[in-house]
Scaffold this active site. Structure first.
Site, PDB file in Angstrom:
ATOM      1  N   LEU A 181     -24.724  39.865 -23.266  1.00 17.27           N
ATOM      2  CA  LEU A 181     -24.831  38.508 -22.739  1.00 17.27           C
ATOM      3  C   LEU A 181     -25.456  38.664 -21.368  1.00 17.27           C
ATOM      4  O   LEU A 181     -25.033  39.515 -20.584  1.00 17.27           O
ATOM      5  CB  LEU A 181     -23.436  37.873 -22.581  1.00 17.27           C
ATOM      6  CG  LEU A 181     -22.935  36.908 -23.617  1.00 17.27           C
ATOM      7  CD1 LEU A 181     -21.564  36.380 -23.234  1.00 17.27           C
ATOM      8  CD2 LEU A 181     -23.880  35.771 -23.875  1.00 17.27           C
ATOM      9  N   ASP A 182     -26.447  37.857 -21.062  1.00 17.81           N
ATOM     10  CA  ASP A 182     -27.089  37.936 -19.755  1.00 17.81           C
ATOM     11  C   ASP A 182     -26.063  37.737 -18.644  1.00 17.81           C
ATOM     12  O   ASP A 182     -25.037  37.088 -18.839  1.00 17.81           O
ATOM     13  CB  ASP A 182     -28.158  36.848 -19.626  1.00 17.81           C
ATOM     14  CG  ASP A 182     -29.292  37.039 -20.610  1.00 17.81           C
ATOM     15  OD1 ASP A 182     -29.586  38.186 -20.958  1.00 17.81           O
ATOM     16  OD2 ASP A 182     -29.878  36.021 -21.015  1.00 17.81           O
ATOM     17  N   ARG A 183     -26.390  38.232 -17.486  1.00 19.37           N
ATOM     18  CA  ARG A 183     -25.513  38.103 -16.325  1.00 19.37           C
ATOM     19  C   ARG A 183     -25.193  36.639 -16.029  1.00 19.37           C
ATOM     20  O   ARG A 183     -24.087  36.299 -15.629  1.00 19.37           O
ATOM     21  CB  ARG A 183     -26.187  38.772 -15.126  1.00 19.37           C
ATOM     22  CG  ARG A 183     -25.361  38.811 -13.889  1.00 19.37           C
ATOM     23  CD  ARG A 183     -26.043  39.693 -12.843  1.00 19.37           C
ATOM     24  NE  ARG A 183     -25.340  39.568 -11.592  1.00 19.37           N
ATOM     25  CZ  ARG A 183     -25.927  39.237 -10.450  1.00 19.37           C
ATOM     26  NH1 ARG A 183     -27.215  39.025 -10.397  1.00 19.37           N
ATOM     27  NH2 ARG A 183     -25.211  39.142  -9.354  1.00 19.37           N
TER      28      ARG A 183
END
Length: 182
Positions: free
Chosen positions: A44-46
């Protein structure tokens, strides 16, 4: 026996256990999950929040993360603007991105989900409405959901993964996790 951990990844946390990126330390999974020998099944992206699965089983990790298994992933997406039926239909058919056409997705307008406050909060503009859609995809390109909504004229403001296959957040608050039987 395999271990499977459901983790609600907070906004701003990297989907890895160490930060090799910058001089300034950033939050990582090791700040929240203290179970040895588990690794994230997917990313999951930051700047995205929500469900992240961790396991110590390489086969299970591959089955969860590899697009060839077409495991559905559902996201609650706060977008700028009001989705038209044409925009939702375009998402359902598949959207042309710079790396090709996406697979067809589930796309529905939804009421505002009951979520925790985000820190920092999403920017609010009185003159521009926002809406929530649930988008279900069966692949996992880099920043795919954000690119898909942008392609239909609906920039993403907030992105929360709610489900991967049969696994859901199930009331976990940001930073909380629980282990389940596999």
């Amino acid at each position: 026996m395999s271990r499977l951990i459901l983790f609600n990844k907070p906004y701003g946390v990297l989907s890895q256990f160490t930060d090799r990126g910058t001089e300034t330390a950033r939050a990582t999974l090791s700040d929240y999950v203290t179970v040895p020998g588990v690794y994230p099944a997917g990313r999951l992206d930051r700047d995205s929040e929500g469900l992240l699965l961790l396991t110590d089983d390489g086969r299970l990790q591959a089955r969860i993360a590899d697009p060839k298994f077409k495991l559905p992933k559902s996201y609650w997406v706060q977008v700028e603007g009001e989705p038209t039926q044409d925009a939702l239909q375009a998402l359902r058919r598949g959207v042309r991105l710079n790396d090709g056409l996406t697979r067809p997705a589930g796309a529905e307008l939804i009421p505002i989900p009951h979520l925790w406050p985000r820190d920092p909060p999403v920017r609010f503009r009185k003159s521009v409405p926002d809406s929530w859609i649930e988008l279900t995809i069966r692949e996992g390109r880099n920043r795919q959901v954000r690119r898909m909504t942008a392609a239909v004229g609906l920039p993403t403001l907030r992105l929360v993964r709610a489900r991967i296959g049969d696994w859901t957040l199930g009331g976990l608050q940001p930073g909380e996790w629980r282990e389940i039987a596999v």
